[in-house]
Write a protein that holds these residues in place. Structure first.
Motif, mmCIF file in Angstrom:
data_model
loop_
_atom_site.group_PDB
_atom_site.id
_atom_site.type_symbol
_atom_site.label_atom_id
_atom_site.label_comp_id
_atom_site.label_asym_id
_atom_site.label_seq_id
_atom_site.Cartn_x
_atom_site.Cartn_y
_atom_site.Cartn_z
ATOM 1 N N GLY A 285 63.753 54.056 75.406
ATOM 2 C CA GLY A 285 65.138 53.663 75.241
ATOM 3 C C GLY A 285 66.014 54.235 76.076
ATOM 4 N N ASN A 286 65.585 55.086 77.052
ATOM 5 C CA ASN A 286 66.436 55.432 78.620
ATOM 6 C C ASN A 286 67.668 56.274 77.760
ATOM 7 O OD1 ASN A 286 66.869 55.542 81.070
ATOM 8 N ND2 ASN A 286 68.387 53.840 81.221
ATOM 9 N N PRO A 287 67.291 57.275 77.160
ATOM 10 C CA PRO A 287 68.136 58.191 76.567
ATOM 11 C C PRO A 287 68.770 58.948 77.510
ATOM 12 C CG PRO A 287 65.987 59.209 76.211
ATOM 13 C CD PRO A 287 65.747 57.830 76.871
ATOM 14 N N ASP A 288 70.038 59.696 77.182
ATOM 15 C CA ASP A 288 70.627 60.472 78.149
ATOM 16 C C ASP A 288 69.714 62.029 77.981
ATOM 17 O OD1 ASP A 288 72.513 61.699 79.818
ATOM 18 O OD2 ASP A 288 74.168 61.879 78.516
ATOM 19 N N ASP A 289 69.882 62.901 78.827
ATOM 20 C CA ASP A 289 69.516 64.152 78.888
ATOM 21 C C ASP A 289 69.684 64.960 77.666
ATOM 22 O OD1 ASP A 289 71.763 64.256 80.473
ATOM 23 O OD2 ASP A 289 71.534 66.166 80.970
ATOM 24 N N TRP A 290 68.740 65.573 77.027
ATOM 25 C CA TRP A 290 69.162 66.394 75.665
ATOM 26 C C TRP A 290 68.226 67.636 75.449
ATOM 27 C CZ3 TRP A 290 64.743 66.647 73.188
ATOM 28 C CH2 TRP A 290 63.691 65.852 73.501
ATOM 29 N N GLY A 291 68.811 68.553 74.878
ATOM 30 C CA GLY A 291 68.149 69.592 74.520
ATOM 31 C C GLY A 291 67.909 69.828 72.953
ATOM 32 N N LEU A 292 66.903 70.293 72.510
ATOM 33 C CA LEU A 292 66.537 70.299 71.045
ATOM 34 C C LEU A 292 65.750 71.610 70.738
ATOM 35 C CD1 LEU A 292 65.238 67.570 68.798
ATOM 36 C CD2 LEU A 292 64.072 69.887 68.642
ATOM 37 N N THR A 293 66.175 72.481 69.509
ATOM 38 C CA THR A 293 65.680 73.551 69.072
ATOM 39 C C THR A 293 65.111 73.469 67.785
ATOM 40 O OG1 THR A 293 67.636 74.627 68.303
ATOM 41 C CG2 THR A 293 67.028 75.189 70.558
ATOM 42 N N PRO A 294 63.943 74.052 67.218
ATOM 43 C CA PRO A 294 63.400 73.848 66.364
ATOM 44 C C PRO A 294 63.897 74.652 65.159
ATOM 45 C CG PRO A 294 62.152 75.336 67.383
ATOM 46 C CD PRO A 294 63.059 74.986 68.226
ATOM 47 N N SER A 299 57.321 78.992 65.170
ATOM 48 C CA SER A 299 56.278 77.783 64.907
ATOM 49 C C SER A 299 56.647 76.312 65.490
ATOM 50 C CB SER A 299 55.832 77.822 63.481
ATOM 51 O OG SER A 299 57.064 77.364 62.687
ATOM 52 N N GLY A 300 58.044 76.247 65.608
ATOM 53 C CA GLY A 300 58.375 74.985 66.137
ATOM 54 C C GLY A 300 58.414 74.769 67.599
ATOM 55 N N ALA A 301 58.548 73.623 68.270
ATOM 56 C CA ALA A 301 58.745 73.795 69.770
ATOM 57 C C ALA A 301 60.179 73.396 70.085
ATOM 58 C CB ALA A 301 57.623 72.090 70.089
ATOM 59 N N THR A 302 60.478 73.908 71.142
ATOM 60 C CA THR A 302 61.834 73.637 71.865
ATOM 61 C C THR A 302 61.595 72.611 72.828
ATOM 62 O OG1 THR A 302 62.598 75.819 71.599
ATOM 63 C CG2 THR A 302 63.477 74.604 73.341
ATOM 64 N N LEU A 303 62.411 71.560 72.750
ATOM 65 C CA LEU A 303 62.220 70.570 73.939
ATOM 66 C C LEU A 303 63.314 70.153 74.587
ATOM 67 C CD1 LEU A 303 59.701 69.757 71.644
ATOM 68 C CD2 LEU A 303 59.998 67.385 72.783
ATOM 69 N N ARG A 304 63.246 69.804 75.842
ATOM 70 C CA ARG A 304 64.146 69.125 76.613
ATOM 71 C C ARG A 304 63.945 67.735 77.375
ATOM 72 N NH1 ARG A 304 67.174 73.035 80.636
ATOM 73 N NH2 ARG A 304 67.946 71.117 81.161
ATOM 74 N N TYR A 305 64.716 67.007 77.519
ATOM 75 C CA TYR A 305 64.572 65.538 78.406
ATOM 76 C C TYR A 305 65.720 65.972 79.379
ATOM 77 C CZ TYR A 305 64.575 60.953 79.927
ATOM 78 O OH TYR A 305 64.397 59.862 81.007
ATOM 79 N N GLY A 444 56.423 77.754 59.096
ATOM 80 C CA GLY A 444 56.768 76.577 59.938
ATOM 81 C C GLY A 444 55.614 75.657 60.103
ATOM 82 N N ARG A 445 54.710 75.640 59.478
ATOM 83 C CA ARG A 445 53.463 74.756 59.978
ATOM 84 C C ARG A 445 53.489 73.434 59.803
ATOM 85 N NH1 ARG A 445 53.441 76.753 54.745
ATOM 86 N NH2 ARG A 445 52.562 75.394 53.233
ATOM 87 N N HIS A 446 54.729 72.972 59.124
ATOM 88 C CA HIS A 446 54.767 71.535 58.954
ATOM 89 C C HIS A 446 55.823 70.787 60.110
ATOM 90 C CE1 HIS A 446 53.246 71.677 55.110
ATOM 91 N NE2 HIS A 446 54.191 72.501 54.740
ATOM 92 N N GLU A 447 56.312 71.984 60.901
ATOM 93 C CA GLU A 447 57.139 71.716 61.986
ATOM 94 C C GLU A 447 56.626 71.434 63.319
ATOM 95 O OE1 GLU A 447 60.553 70.643 61.605
ATOM 96 O OE2 GLU A 447 59.867 70.732 59.636
ATOM 97 N N VAL A 448 55.414 71.587 63.759
ATOM 98 C CA VAL A 448 54.838 71.375 65.046
ATOM 99 C C VAL A 448 54.330 69.928 65.174
ATOM 100 C CG1 VAL A 448 52.649 72.132 66.329
ATOM 101 C CG2 VAL A 448 53.622 73.633 64.779
#
Length: 448
Positions: A285-294, A299-305, A444-448
């Motif tokens: 969907g060609n998103p704009d750049d973003w950052g996400l914290t769990p 246990s979770g994953a931090t992601l960035r586009y 946080g085992r359900h968040e991976v």
């Protein structure tokens, strides 16, 4: 304030230096840089700052501006941009991650909010003044959960933002998918104040534009300290005599008197993909750049586009009491990062990981930093507890004002954060930290 050094008597040998023998992906994206010289021979200074991360760079700059006749020496065991400050996920966060419910916790959250926003504003001004090319993007931040079981934690975060009077959007699965290009998350909260950037490029730029009375030496670890009036610091090929010593090395500072039994050192691991092609971007969907914290930080994953169409994954936390990360340690995490990437973006099977690396974070048991005067003519700003770009920047600048006798209302905010609580020595510390990490991973085992 209590002093932890005995003037002219304290001699300390540094036994362990930080080591990351894997290539930092953020640095790998940048042009080659001519590093500053290694210190050789004897040198005298008014101020010696040990550690050229965000706190060290901010302290050196501010104290040099406050006292333009003073000579400031800044040393780093490694290379600016490839040290811990250049290896994080690139979030300049403007609000605390958690607030709590007691009056004391709410007050501390307000202290942190003012400090973080000031640190971000200071960095913004420097980036604009010097034209620092660090992909500075004022895109805000998502916090998202995968499982309905994490809804209470997300509701608590929303209440925290309301308490802090921070605007936010609550996003359902469909709204998140449209903004992120992935339908993996079920619930999200977007807040607008966070800045996304390349941390290696930012630290390089800050180092290249220090005041003229600051001398930076790279690949110059401090191997021994004799604290006194003046203090002497031994390096592999030189020696520095300084009237004031400032410790901003975070985790490695635990080897010094006044800072031992206060810091816990952890490693995190990150991978960065190749840039997505135009056709691959269209698939999501060609998103704009973003950052996400769990919702669960351990246990979770931090992601960035990223702005250049790469996906960053940061996940896995390991206790690292001797500050060493081998390439083999990082390699063991890459397959997990690949699984996380494909679970979010199954349409991108043909996108490869380009870089994987590790980074060090220093924590305190109660979340309070070690900040202030720790002995006669000795100061420290350590224990970043994450969110280090904005937090350690303001910790360094306020400490410089404090040490220089310059009035700054944010000094009271730093002092209000308190001091770190005691952590036991090894091996009891190892058992406690590893038990904590196991507990958080299970929660946080359900968040991976």
């Amino acid at each position: 304030m209590e002093h932890f050094f005995t003037a002219q008597l304290d001699r300390v040998q540094v036994r362990h230096l930080p080591l990351d023998d894997n290539l930092n992906g953020w640095s790998a994206l940048l042009p080659a840089r001519q590093t500053r010289a290694t210190l050789r021979g004897k040198l005298a200074a008014d101020w010696l700052v040990v550690g050229a991360g965000y706190a060290g760079l901010a302290f050196a700059r501010r104290v040099a501006e406050n006292r333009p006749q003073d000579q400031v020496v800044l040393i780093d065991a490694g290379v600016v941009g490839d040290n811990a400050s250049g290896r994080n996920s690139g979030f300049a966060i403007d609000i605390p991650h958690s607030v709590g419910s007691t009056v004391a916790e709410l007050t501390t959250a307000d202290n942190y909010k003012r400090l973080l926003q000031s640190g971000t504003a200071d960095l913004r001004a420097l980036v604009q003044r010097y034209g620092i090319a660090c992909d500075w993007r004022e895109q805000g931040k998502f916090q998202a959960s995968v499982s309905p079981e994490s809804s209470p934690a997300m509701e608590e975060y929303a209440r925290a933002l309301e308490t802090l009077k921070v605007p936010f959007e609550l996003l359902d699965k469909a709204a998140l998918a449209k903004r992120l290009g992935t339908g993996y998350y079920g619930l999200g909260i977007f807040s607008p104040g966070c800045v996304l950037l390349n941390p290696a490029a930012l630290t390089r730029g800050l180092a290249e534009h220090l005041p003229a009375n600051v001398s930076l030496f790279e690949r110059t670890p401090a191997l021994g300290f004799q604290f006194g009036a003046p203090s002497e610091v031994q390096t592999p090929e030189g020696q520095i005599r300084a009237r004031h010593v400032v410790i901003t090395t975070n985790g490695a500072a635990a080897q010094l008197p006044g800072l031992s039994n206060q810091l816990v050192n952890l490693s995190t691991y990150a991978s960065l993909t190749q840039p997505l092609s135009a056709e691959q971007r269209d698939r999501i969907g060609n998103p704009d750049d973003w950052g996400l914290t769990p919702v669960y930080a351990v246990s979770g994953a931090t992601l960035r586009y990223t702005h250049d169409h790469r996906v960053l994954i940061r996940q896995q936390v390991r206790h690292t009491p001797r500050f060493h990360n081998r390439a083999a340690d990082t390699a063991r995490q890459v397959s997990q990062h690949r699984q996380i990437f494909l679970s979010r973006f199954p349409e991108l099977q043909d996108v490869a990981m380009a870089h994987s690396w590790s980074g060090l974070i220093s924590f305190t048991r109660n979340g309070a930093p070690r900040w202030g005067k720790i002995g006669p003519n000795v100061y420290a700003a350590v224990g970043c507890n994450g969110a280090g770009i904005s937090k350690q920047t303001v910790a360094g600048s306020t400490l410089a004002d404090f040490a220089s006798g310059v009035d700054n209302p944010l000094i009271a905010d730093m002092q209000a954060l308190g001091q770190p609580s005691y952590v036991p020595p090894r091996p009891v510390l190892d058992l406690g930290v590893n038990a904590y990490l196991l507990k958080e991973n299970w929660a946080g085992r359900h968040e991976v």
